[in-house]
Write a protein that holds these residues in place. Sequence first.
Motif, PDB file in Angstrom:
ATOM      1  N   TRP A  47       0.825  -1.210   0.000  1.00 60.68           N
ATOM      2  CA  TRP A  47       0.000   0.000   0.000  1.00 60.68           C
ATOM      3  C   TRP A  47       0.859   1.259   0.000  1.00 60.68           C
ATOM      4  O   TRP A  47       0.471   2.275  -0.576  1.00 60.68           O
ATOM      5  CB  TRP A  47      -0.975  -0.012   1.176  1.00 60.68           C
ATOM      6  N   ARG A  48       2.021   1.188   0.641  1.00 60.29           N
ATOM      7  CA  ARG A  48       2.896   2.370   0.644  1.00 60.29           C
ATOM      8  C   ARG A  48       3.456   2.627  -0.750  1.00 60.29           C
ATOM      9  O   ARG A  48       3.617   3.782  -1.174  1.00 60.29           O
ATOM     10  CB  ARG A  48       4.027   2.182   1.646  1.00 60.29           C
ATOM     11  N   ILE A  49       3.769   1.569  -1.459  1.00 62.45           N
ATOM     12  CA  ILE A  49       4.252   1.737  -2.837  1.00 62.45           C
ATOM     13  C   ILE A  49       3.154   2.348  -3.698  1.00 62.45           C
ATOM     14  O   ILE A  49       3.403   3.286  -4.479  1.00 62.45           O
ATOM     15  CB  ILE A  49       4.704   0.385  -3.403  1.00 62.45           C
ATOM     16  N   HIS A  50       1.936   1.855  -3.553  1.00 60.01           N
ATOM     17  CA  HIS A  50       0.835   2.368  -4.364  1.00 60.01           C
ATOM     18  C   HIS A  50       0.631   3.863  -4.176  1.00 60.01           C
ATOM     19  O   HIS A  50       0.329   4.593  -5.121  1.00 60.01           O
ATOM     20  CB  HIS A  50      -0.463   1.639  -4.018  1.00 60.01           C
ATOM     21  N   ARG A  51       0.817   4.358  -2.960  1.00 59.71           N
ATOM     22  CA  ARG A  51       0.569   5.766  -2.671  1.00 59.71           C
ATOM     23  C   ARG A  51       1.529   6.690  -3.410  1.00 59.71           C
ATOM     24  O   ARG A  51       1.267   7.885  -3.521  1.00 59.71           O
ATOM     25  CB  ARG A  51       0.679   6.040  -1.170  1.00 59.71           C
ATOM     26  N   GLN A  52       2.637   6.151  -3.905  1.00 60.11           N
ATOM     27  CA  GLN A  52       3.613   6.996  -4.596  1.00 60.11           C
ATOM     28  C   GLN A  52       3.557   6.850  -6.118  1.00 60.11           C
ATOM     29  O   GLN A  52       4.263   7.562  -6.833  1.00 60.11           O
ATOM     30  CB  GLN A  52       5.039   6.655  -4.116  1.00 60.11           C
ATOM     31  N   ILE A  53       2.759   5.906  -6.614  1.00 61.24           N
ATOM     32  CA  ILE A  53       2.679   5.714  -8.061  1.00 61.24           C
ATOM     33  C   ILE A  53       2.157   6.991  -8.711  1.00 61.24           C
ATOM     34  O   ILE A  53       1.170   7.579  -8.271  1.00 61.24           O
ATOM     35  CB  ILE A  53       1.753   4.524  -8.402  1.00 61.24           C
ATOM     36  N   GLY A  54       2.792   7.389  -9.784  1.00 60.39           N
ATOM     37  CA  GLY A  54       2.436   8.626 -10.483  1.00 60.39           C
ATOM     38  C   GLY A  54       3.576   9.614 -10.484  1.00 60.39           C
ATOM     39  O   GLY A  54       3.643  10.507 -11.327  1.00 60.39           O
TER      40      GLY A  54
END
Length: 231
Positions: A47-54
């Motif tokens: 979930w922490r990785i997902h929050r930085q995608i973009g």
Amino acid sequence: MTAPPRSAPEPLAFLFDLDGTLVDSVYQHVLAWREATQAAGIELPVWRIHRQIGMSGGLMLHALLRETGRPVSPEEAEQIQRVHREAYAKQAPSLRVLPGTHELLDTLAAHRVPHAVATSGRMENARHALKLLGLRDDVPVVTRDDVRFAKPDPDLFLAAGERLKVPMNRCVIVGDSVWDLLAARRAFALSVGLLSGGYGQDELERAGAYRVYQDPADLLRHLDEVGVRLG
């Protein structure tokens, strides 16, 4: 007294993010980043990785490693990004366009609405998703290779607007992450959020989206709300 004729309105343009906005590829990137960080001995919750995608890969990696407190050398950072590229490429066969993507792009083209794609990924990564879009030759694509800074800096969208020759105050930026919408605010452009990348409506609105839709199909059904007249 006869009123003077009204001049034609200036053209409206759409600047699209790629991953999570037009192509269902966010979670493939997440898993590729997890594989890359684990290979370097760095454990991070998905979930922490997902929050930085973009973000750009380099900025994203910096943000993730800041949370672990572990220093990483430039050589190790490059190795992590290389493993991410390789892991993502292996998942390319699982990529799909999001519902309504082709119909939305075809509708804009049919009504001569200028549009471009601006992605924080480098072309080496972006080519897998771009291939699925089958873009027309007159649709500009701006990648991380073309600008000094990626999102949340506005450079990608500014470059896309310049290629279309449309001022930013006539551009609508469409993205699925808060980083897209923060970049849009810094570019002084209106922005539309899509839920197809995993962020919630309240998060996208707080980041600056003035409209939020489910996916490209939902945006297509509501083009009139964002200033496109198809009649």
